[in-house]
Scaffold this active site. Sequence first.
Site, PDB file in Angstrom:
ATOM      1  N   GLU A  19      21.626  13.224  -3.484  1.00  0.00           N
ATOM      2  CA  GLU A  19      21.714  11.761  -3.320  1.00  0.00           C
ATOM      3  C   GLU A  19      20.770  11.039  -4.287  1.00  0.00           C
ATOM      4  O   GLU A  19      19.911  11.669  -4.926  1.00  0.00           O
ATOM      5  CB  GLU A  19      21.391  11.348  -1.883  1.00  0.00           C
ATOM      6  CG  GLU A  19      19.966  11.639  -1.475  1.00  0.00           C
ATOM      7  CD  GLU A  19      19.438  10.664  -0.422  1.00  0.00           C
ATOM      8  OE1 GLU A  19      19.545   9.437  -0.629  1.00  0.00           O
ATOM      9  OE2 GLU A  19      18.903  11.139   0.592  1.00  0.00           O
ATOM     10  N   VAL A  66      22.642   8.890   2.151  1.00  0.00           N
ATOM     11  CA  VAL A  66      23.356  10.078   2.629  1.00  0.00           C
ATOM     12  C   VAL A  66      24.818   9.735   2.936  1.00  0.00           C
ATOM     13  O   VAL A  66      25.729  10.472   2.543  1.00  0.00           O
ATOM     14  CB  VAL A  66      22.639  10.675   3.863  1.00  0.00           C
ATOM     15  CG1 VAL A  66      23.501  11.736   4.537  1.00  0.00           C
ATOM     16  CG2 VAL A  66      21.294  11.268   3.446  1.00  0.00           C
ATOM     17  N   ASP A  77      20.113  -0.414  15.610  1.00  0.00           N
ATOM     18  CA  ASP A  77      19.907   0.085  14.247  1.00  0.00           C
ATOM     19  C   ASP A  77      20.055   1.605  14.251  1.00  0.00           C
ATOM     20  O   ASP A  77      19.122   2.345  14.568  1.00  0.00           O
ATOM     21  CB  ASP A  77      18.533  -0.339  13.712  1.00  0.00           C
ATOM     22  CG  ASP A  77      18.412  -0.090  12.212  1.00  0.00           C
ATOM     23  OD1 ASP A  77      19.301   0.567  11.642  1.00  0.00           O
ATOM     24  OD2 ASP A  77      17.426  -0.558  11.618  1.00  0.00           O
ATOM     25  N   SER A  89      21.554   4.603  11.759  1.00  0.00           N
ATOM     26  CA  SER A  89      21.975   4.815  10.369  1.00  0.00           C
ATOM     27  C   SER A  89      23.442   5.227  10.282  1.00  0.00           C
ATOM     28  O   SER A  89      23.930   6.034  11.090  1.00  0.00           O
ATOM     29  CB  SER A  89      21.112   5.907   9.741  1.00  0.00           C
ATOM     30  OG  SER A  89      21.588   6.184   8.440  1.00  0.00           O
ATOM     31  N   ASP A 126      24.457   7.169   8.286  1.00  0.00           N
ATOM     32  CA  ASP A 126      24.478   8.610   7.982  1.00  0.00           C
ATOM     33  C   ASP A 126      25.069   9.385   9.164  1.00  0.00           C
ATOM     34  O   ASP A 126      25.752  10.393   8.981  1.00  0.00           O
ATOM     35  CB  ASP A 126      23.054   9.143   7.736  1.00  0.00           C
ATOM     36  CG  ASP A 126      22.392   8.540   6.495  1.00  0.00           C
ATOM     37  OD1 ASP A 126      23.083   7.834   5.735  1.00  0.00           O
ATOM     38  OD2 ASP A 126      21.186   8.779   6.308  1.00  0.00           O
ATOM     39  N   LYS A 183      12.833  12.078  10.166  1.00  0.00           N
ATOM     40  CA  LYS A 183      11.430  11.649  10.227  1.00  0.00           C
ATOM     41  C   LYS A 183      11.118  11.073  11.592  1.00  0.00           C
ATOM     42  O   LYS A 183      11.963  10.444  12.209  1.00  0.00           O
ATOM     43  CB  LYS A 183      11.225  10.525   9.223  1.00  0.00           C
ATOM     44  CG  LYS A 183      10.896  11.002   7.856  1.00  0.00           C
ATOM     45  CD  LYS A 183      10.134   9.908   7.109  1.00  0.00           C
ATOM     46  CE  LYS A 183       9.771  10.418   5.746  1.00  0.00           C
ATOM     47  NZ  LYS A 183      10.952  10.507   4.887  1.00  0.00           N
TER      48      LYS A 183
HETATM   49  N1  PSU Z   1      14.761   9.369   4.986  1.00  0.00           N
HETATM   50  C1  PSU Z   1      13.852   9.889   4.126  1.00  0.00           C
HETATM   51  N2  PSU Z   1      13.954   9.597   2.815  1.00  0.00           N
HETATM   52  C2  PSU Z   1      14.944   8.815   2.323  1.00  0.00           C
HETATM   53  C3  PSU Z   1      15.909   8.290   3.237  1.00  0.00           C
HETATM   54  C4  PSU Z   1      15.773   8.591   4.543  1.00  0.00           C
HETATM   55  O1  PSU Z   1      12.983  10.604   4.559  1.00  0.00           O
HETATM   56  O2  PSU Z   1      14.981   8.560   1.110  1.00  0.00           O
HETATM   57  C5  PSU Z   1      17.034   7.463   2.707  1.00  0.00           C
HETATM   58  C6  PSU Z   1      18.309   8.318   2.615  1.00  0.00           C
HETATM   59  O3  PSU Z   1      19.049   7.888   1.490  1.00  0.00           O
HETATM   60  C7  PSU Z   1      19.065   7.957   3.884  1.00  0.00           C
HETATM   61  C8  PSU Z   1      18.703   6.499   4.019  1.00  0.00           C
HETATM   62  O4  PSU Z   1      20.457   8.157   3.797  1.00  0.00           O
HETATM   63  O5  PSU Z   1      17.340   6.416   3.640  1.00  0.00           O
HETATM   64  C9  PSU Z   1      18.911   5.979   5.424  1.00  0.00           C
HETATM   65  O6  PSU Z   1      18.707   4.606   5.426  1.00  0.00           O
HETATM   66  P1  PSU Z   1      19.033   3.726   6.714  1.00  0.00           P
HETATM   67  O7  PSU Z   1      17.984   4.107   7.731  1.00  0.00           O
HETATM   68  O8  PSU Z   1      18.945   2.309   6.263  1.00  0.00           O
HETATM   69  O9  PSU Z   1      20.415   4.113   7.147  1.00  0.00           O
HETATM   70 MN    MN Z   2      19.899   0.682   9.584  1.00  0.00          MN
END
Ligand code: PSU
Ligand code: MN
Length: 334
Positions: free
Chosen positions: A54, A136, A168, A170, A172, A189
């Site tokens: 990614e 992702v 919220d 993700s 993903d 995380k």
């Molecule tokens: N978690 C990490 N490093 C990252 C991301 C998540 O430890 O770089 C990035 C990845 O690209 C993941 C995205 O798909 O953040 C998720 O973002 P959001 O929580 O806005 O869906």
């Molecule tokens: Mn989000």
Amino acid sequence: MASSSSSSSASSSALKRLSNLSNHLRPTNSNALVKVSAEVSEALSSGHPVVALESTIISHGMPYPQNFETAKEVEAIVRDNGAVPATIAILDGIPCAGLNLEQLERLAQLGKSAQKTARRDIAHVVATKRNGATTVSATMFFAAMVGIPVFVTGGIGGVHRHGEHTMDISSDLTELGRTPVAVISAGVKSILDIPRTLEYLETQGVCVGAYKTNEFPAFFTETSGCKVPCRVDSPEDCARLIDANRKLNLGNGVLIAVPIPKEHSASGSLIESAIQRALTEAREKNVTGNAETPFLLARVSELTGGASLASNIALVKNNAAVGAKISVALAQLT
Ligand code: PSU
Ligand code: MN
């Protein structure tokens, strides 16, 4: 008779309209939509293992120049383990699978001025010819489109803490529920709500395999206190799992969670207190939506004096080695 002939002509023109519409809806040739590098394209057509990578991790996950160095090292590790790397990003509105060094550096330098691109953002970034770093969800989408079954990253997004109120969650996780790509990550995380993330993955029908452990890892640390039902102990185990998922046409993704190597795992309490502080600051500054994850990642890194960044880089490299071995084992099965 008359009425039947008129109804038949009406139905034939309706059919024609329907057929025009379905042509319109039919997906266009994916090769015309995604610029696949010559190396990746040759590997795919000869059945050689390929690993998708990614790009949000490059633009938003780490500062320049560590992001560029890490991106290059991760690609080299994939190669050393027998697979071809395919970093995925949208450059000037064109989705690309397989970037050259110049393109990788451009993305690394763009940093947060590249658009963080999740599934919902893809059409917008393409239509406006912007530079998009794929998360992702968007990377899985393009990997599936060009036929790459294995994708390596650091950590995936999940259910945010208090996600039961903010909603919220993700994209993903929903992508893992709908796109048959295996994602190799170090878990989730602890800036996120790990138990709820696992619940949500179960709802989405995602098979979660923990690598050489019974517990889901928490990115910086090997353990999260959450058990998973599927344990995988080798790249071959993972390949058999991915192959079964594919043959059964289940349609969903597979998440392989690889714990950070012991020698690189950060002190749990150091990270946890940095996370608590970063979460409070995010609330005070009203950082929400897709800005929250990059904000938390950057603050945790600052607050731990870079210790979290070093762990982050080490675990991504470890995932790259494991992911490449899985893609080699998978290519041997098929
Ligand atoms: N978690 C990490 N490093 C990252 C991301 C998540 O430890 O770089 C990035 C990845 O690209 C993941 C995205 O798909 O953040 C998720 O973002 P959001 O929580 O806005 O869906
Ligand atoms: Mn989000």
